[in-house]
Enzyme design. Structure first.
Site, PDB file in Angstrom:
ATOM      1  N   ASP A 137      -2.298  -8.168  11.703  1.00  0.00           N
ATOM      2  CA  ASP A 137      -4.173  -9.235  11.057  1.00  0.00           C
ATOM      3  C   ASP A 137      -4.667  -9.658  12.097  1.00  0.00           C
ATOM      4  O   ASP A 137      -6.255 -10.342  11.995  1.00  0.00           O
ATOM      5  CB  ASP A 137      -3.920  -8.959   9.666  1.00  0.00           C
ATOM      6  N   HIS A 167      -1.552  -9.040   1.795  1.00  0.00           N
ATOM      7  CA  HIS A 167      -1.704  -7.274   2.350  1.00  0.00           C
ATOM      8  C   HIS A 167      -3.106  -7.421   4.009  1.00  0.00           C
ATOM      9  O   HIS A 167      -3.599  -8.000   4.384  1.00  0.00           O
ATOM     10  CB  HIS A 167      -1.336  -6.160   1.464  1.00  0.00           C
ATOM     11  N   HIS A 194       4.886 -12.638   7.360  1.00  0.00           N
ATOM     12  CA  HIS A 194       5.740 -11.221   6.852  1.00  0.00           C
ATOM     13  C   HIS A 194       6.913 -11.280   6.415  1.00  0.00           C
ATOM     14  O   HIS A 194       8.198 -12.059   6.437  1.00  0.00           O
ATOM     15  CB  HIS A 194       6.020 -10.278   8.578  1.00  0.00           C
ATOM     16  N   ARG A 227       2.873  -4.636  16.092  1.00  0.00           N
ATOM     17  CA  ARG A 227       1.178  -4.386  16.470  1.00  0.00           C
ATOM     18  C   ARG A 227       0.110  -5.446  16.913  1.00  0.00           C
ATOM     19  O   ARG A 227      -0.650  -4.823  17.330  1.00  0.00           O
ATOM     20  CB  ARG A 227       1.404  -4.165  15.268  1.00  0.00           C
ATOM     21  N   SER A 285       0.556  -1.313   0.355  1.00  0.00           N
ATOM     22  CA  SER A 285      -0.316  -0.288  -0.018  1.00  0.00           C
ATOM     23  C   SER A 285       1.061   1.400   0.053  1.00  0.00           C
ATOM     24  O   SER A 285       0.436   1.839  -0.804  1.00  0.00           O
ATOM     25  CB  SER A 285      -0.650  -0.015   1.399  1.00  0.00           C
TER      26      SER A 285
HETATM   27  N1  CMX Z   1       0.708 -19.510   5.966  1.00  0.00           N
HETATM   28  C1  CMX Z   1       1.105 -20.974   5.176  1.00  0.00           C
HETATM   29  N2  CMX Z   1       2.160 -20.128   4.147  1.00  0.00           N
HETATM   30  C2  CMX Z   1       2.827 -19.757   4.511  1.00  0.00           C
HETATM   31  C3  CMX Z   1       2.710 -18.430   5.227  1.00  0.00           C
HETATM   32  C4  CMX Z   1       1.339 -18.825   6.157  1.00  0.00           C
HETATM   33  N3  CMX Z   1       1.187 -17.337   6.955  1.00  0.00           N
HETATM   34  N4  CMX Z   1       3.665 -17.627   4.824  1.00  0.00           N
HETATM   35  C5  CMX Z   1       4.050 -17.469   5.027  1.00  0.00           C
HETATM   36  N5  CMX Z   1       3.768 -19.281   3.588  1.00  0.00           N
HETATM   37  C6  CMX Z   1       4.430 -19.907   2.611  1.00  0.00           C
HETATM   38  C7  CMX Z   1       4.116 -19.114   1.629  1.00  0.00           C
HETATM   39  O1  CMX Z   1       3.237 -19.280   0.749  1.00  0.00           O
HETATM   40  C8  CMX Z   1       5.939 -19.568   0.933  1.00  0.00           C
HETATM   41  O2  CMX Z   1       5.347 -20.835  -0.016  1.00  0.00           O
HETATM   42  P1  CMX Z   1       5.977 -21.609  -1.231  1.00  0.00           P
HETATM   43  O3  CMX Z   1       8.358 -21.750  -1.476  1.00  0.00           O
HETATM   44  O4  CMX Z   1       4.713 -22.421  -1.719  1.00  0.00           O
HETATM   45  O5  CMX Z   1       5.154 -20.518  -2.322  1.00  0.00           O
HETATM   46  C9  CMX Z   1       6.499 -19.965   1.616  1.00  0.00           C
HETATM   47  O6  CMX Z   1       5.658 -20.280   2.605  1.00  0.00           O
HETATM   48  C10 CMX Z   1       7.430 -19.048   2.132  1.00  0.00           C
HETATM   49  O7  CMX Z   1       7.079 -17.389   2.167  1.00  0.00           O
HETATM   50  P2  CMX Z   1       8.065 -16.386   3.027  1.00  0.00           P
HETATM   51  O8  CMX Z   1       9.383 -15.932   2.474  1.00  0.00           O
HETATM   52  O9  CMX Z   1       7.880 -17.147   4.254  1.00  0.00           O
HETATM   53  O10 CMX Z   1       6.816 -15.552   2.869  1.00  0.00           O
HETATM   54  P3  CMX Z   1       6.543 -14.509   1.963  1.00  0.00           P
HETATM   55  O11 CMX Z   1       7.303 -13.265   2.129  1.00  0.00           O
HETATM   56  O12 CMX Z   1       6.885 -14.892   0.657  1.00  0.00           O
HETATM   57  O13 CMX Z   1       5.346 -13.968   2.232  1.00  0.00           O
HETATM   58  C11 CMX Z   1       2.998 -13.037   4.082  1.00  0.00           C
HETATM   59  C12 CMX Z   1       4.856 -13.265   3.816  1.00  0.00           C
HETATM   60  C13 CMX Z   1       2.809 -12.005   4.272  1.00  0.00           C
HETATM   61  C14 CMX Z   1       2.751 -12.434   2.025  1.00  0.00           C
HETATM   62  C15 CMX Z   1       2.953 -14.409   3.683  1.00  0.00           C
HETATM   63  O14 CMX Z   1       3.745 -14.462   5.338  1.00  0.00           O
HETATM   64  C16 CMX Z   1       1.466 -15.276   3.784  1.00  0.00           C
HETATM   65  O15 CMX Z   1       1.291 -15.302   2.938  1.00  0.00           O
HETATM   66  N6  CMX Z   1       0.663 -14.560   5.458  1.00  0.00           N
HETATM   67  C17 CMX Z   1      -0.588 -15.047   5.366  1.00  0.00           C
HETATM   68  C18 CMX Z   1      -1.196 -13.652   5.184  1.00  0.00           C
HETATM   69  C19 CMX Z   1      -0.948 -12.350   5.801  1.00  0.00           C
HETATM   70  O16 CMX Z   1      -1.159 -12.447   6.877  1.00  0.00           O
HETATM   71  N7  CMX Z   1      -0.617 -11.509   5.058  1.00  0.00           N
HETATM   72  C20 CMX Z   1      -1.103 -10.171   6.019  1.00  0.00           C
HETATM   73  C21 CMX Z   1       0.507  -9.741   6.264  1.00  0.00           C
HETATM   74  C22 CMX Z   1       0.593  -8.250   7.077  1.00  0.00           C
HETATM   75  C23 CMX Z   1       0.059  -6.641   6.018  1.00  0.00           C
HETATM   76  O17 CMX Z   1       0.186  -6.700   5.221  1.00  0.00           O
HETATM   77  O18 CMX Z   1      -1.184  -6.262   6.930  1.00  0.00           O
END
Ligand code: CMX
Length: 440
Positions: free
Chosen positions: A373, A271, A318, A327, A241
């Site tokens: 979140d 996000h 994250h 937070r 964002s």
């Molecule tokens: N549940 C399951 N799998 C997860 C996960 C979770 N909460 N967090 C990461 N992973 C997975 C990724 O999907 C990725 O899988 P692949 O290799 O199969 O594609 C792997 O673990 C490695 O990911 P990462 O390097 O640890 O995390 P990223 O930097 O790529 O992604 C984020 C970060 C936030 C998108 C991810 O942790 C996620 O999807 N979390 C759940 C959604 C969420 O809570 N988002 C809110 C974030 C805060 C905000 O912006 O408001």
């Protein structure tokens, strides 16, 4: 010129001189190197932006102009009889870079009250959408309709010296922040409360008045809104964002266009939409297990089921943080103080004890800890706001504080059009084979 604008101008003049010197002397110094993996995998860890308002440390979490969340809770002004910081005070801190005086905070509250009028065509634009439209879509449509009011767009059309861009951007930012609670509350009351709208209360602070217009006059909810609006405001510049707002603003799109673009990014489930996904996921878990207080073993099994069906556990992980998000902790403390027996909050705390080791055991997740979140929805449900599809709109109103303070700085510092280099996989292969020197 208003007093805060004047103060900002003085700060910006100094910063401009410093940056000029810094670039003259050190402009060729290198920060890090970029790997192919980073180019293909979301540019993690590539330093490529300047955002003055806050800085994120992977272990420690966010600091706003050097202050952590507990420090903000201690040092920023509160509402009468309140104990959570006023978002007005945080905005001042982010914009000016110093802690505000009481007078500064009162000034911002009254400026935002004065500027909060929303023209009727904005409500008409929202009303034109079917009632089943997602609240974030209604909200962004409202913001886009409000773009008719942009000072920057008008000044640019007339012809403005580039040194003065920041000035109408400042005014747009203040107008927009002042008006957003009214638009957000309109969306909420239209979609969920039978179009029964509530007039603003000019005696309340920005967050308190927002709570009032949403229909929640409980002091606890008002305090929650002040805390919520403060902690969601900014998370340095690279998140979707903030980065989108900055990117679109770099084309000199006005603050309304830039903010709307950023909020379309916030509306994604990885996000800001994660806050609705968390509560949806917990409600579904409660329903499938037939209990409103599942045991930790039941939660663990449900988490495994979620993972094996190829879904993420919302609210966990994250892109930058590697520890529990402060937070999250601030909200957990609020819950323990105001609603220690609340079953939904207790479930969030049980999830916190259950999920990290499971995610850690997968071996691929870089951060198994909760983010902002994971907690917010449970606090809102406690006060009666169970319409989880609305939650990201609350996040969006708060995020305006950070991205607008940053956008004012972007224009004051004369930041350039953002335009990084991209490559094709074919060109990467040629480069690897030594046949092309595409990046040198
Ligand atoms: N549940 C399951 N799998 C997860 C996960 C979770 N909460 N967090 C990461 N992973 C997975 C990724 O999907 C990725 O899988 P692949 O290799 O199969 O594609 C792997 O673990 C490695 O990911 P990462 O390097 O640890 O995390 P990223 O930097 O790529 O992604 C984020 C970060 C936030 C998108 C991810 O942790 C996620 O999807 N979390 C759940 C959604 C969420 O809570 N988002 C809110 C974030 C805060 C905000 O912006 O408001």
């Amino acid at each position: 010129m208003g007093r805060i604008k004047e103060k900002f101008k003085a700060k910006a003049d100094v910063a401009n001189g410093e940056i000029k010197e810094l670039l003259k002397e050190h402009g060729n110094k290198k920060i890090g190197e970029v790997t192919l993996a980073q180019i293909y995998q979301g540019m993690r860890g590539i330093t490529g932006l300047v955002t003055e308002t806050s800085l994120l440390d992977a272990q420690e979490g966010i600091r706003f102009r050097g202050y952590s969340i507990p420090e903000l809770q201690e040092k920023l002004q509160k509402a009468p009889n309140g104990s959570e910081p006023l978002p007005e005070a945080l905005f001042y801190l982010m914009l000016i870079g110093e802690l505000p005086t009481d007078e500064d905070v009162n000034h911002i509250t009254s400026v935002w009250q004065r500027r909060s009028h929303v023209p009727n065509h904005v409500f008409a634009a929202i009303d034109a959408l079917p009632l089943n439209t997602h609240p974030m879509t209604m909200f962004v449509v409202g913001v886009m309709a409000l773009q008719t009011e942009s000072n920057f767009a008008k000044e640019y059309a007339k012809g403005i010296n580039k040194k003065d861009y920041w000035n109408p951007v400042y005014d747009d930012a203040m107008d927009l922040i002042a008006r957003l609670p009214r638009i957000a509350a309109y969306v909420y009351r239209r979609k969920y409360k039978n179009n029964d709208h509530i007039q603003p209360n000019g005696l309340l602070d920005w967050g308190g008045n927002f709570a009032h217009m949403l229909g929640y006059d409980d002091e606890g909810f008002k305090e929650l809104m002040r805390l919520y609006m403060t902690i969601h405001a900014d998370h340095e510049g690279g998140n979707v964002s903030a980065h989108t707002t900055h990117l679109v603003g770099s084309a000199l799109s006005d603050p309304y266009l830039s903010y709307a673009a950023g909020m379309n990014g916030l509306a994604g489930p990885l996000h800001g939409l994660a806050n609705q996904e968390v509560i949806k996921w917990i409600f579904e878990m409660q329903e499938s297990l037939g209990t409103d207080l599942p045991a930790k073993e039941q939660i663990a099994q449900y988490v495994q089921d979620t993972l094996s069906s190829g879904k993420v556990v919302p609210g966990y992980g994250h892109a930058v943080l590697r520890k529990t998000d402060p937070r999250f902790t601030a909200q957990m403390e609020f819950g323990k103080k105001h609603m220690p027996e609340d079953k939904l909050c207790r479930t969030v705390w049980n999830i916190y004890e259950t999920v990290p080791p499971i995610l850690q055991s997968l071996g691929k997740i870089k951060n198994p800890w909760p983010n902002v979140d994971a907690h917010s929805g449970a606090l809102l449900v406690h006060y009666g706001m169970a319409e989880y599809e609305f939650y990201t709109v609350l996040f969006a109103v708060s995020r305006a504080l950070g991205v607008m303070a940053s956008l004012i700085w972007d224009r004051a510092l004369g930041f350039a059009l953002e335009r990084p280099k991209s490559v094709t996989t074919e060109s990467v292969k040629q480069w690897l084979d030594g046949k092309a020197e595409i990046w040198e």
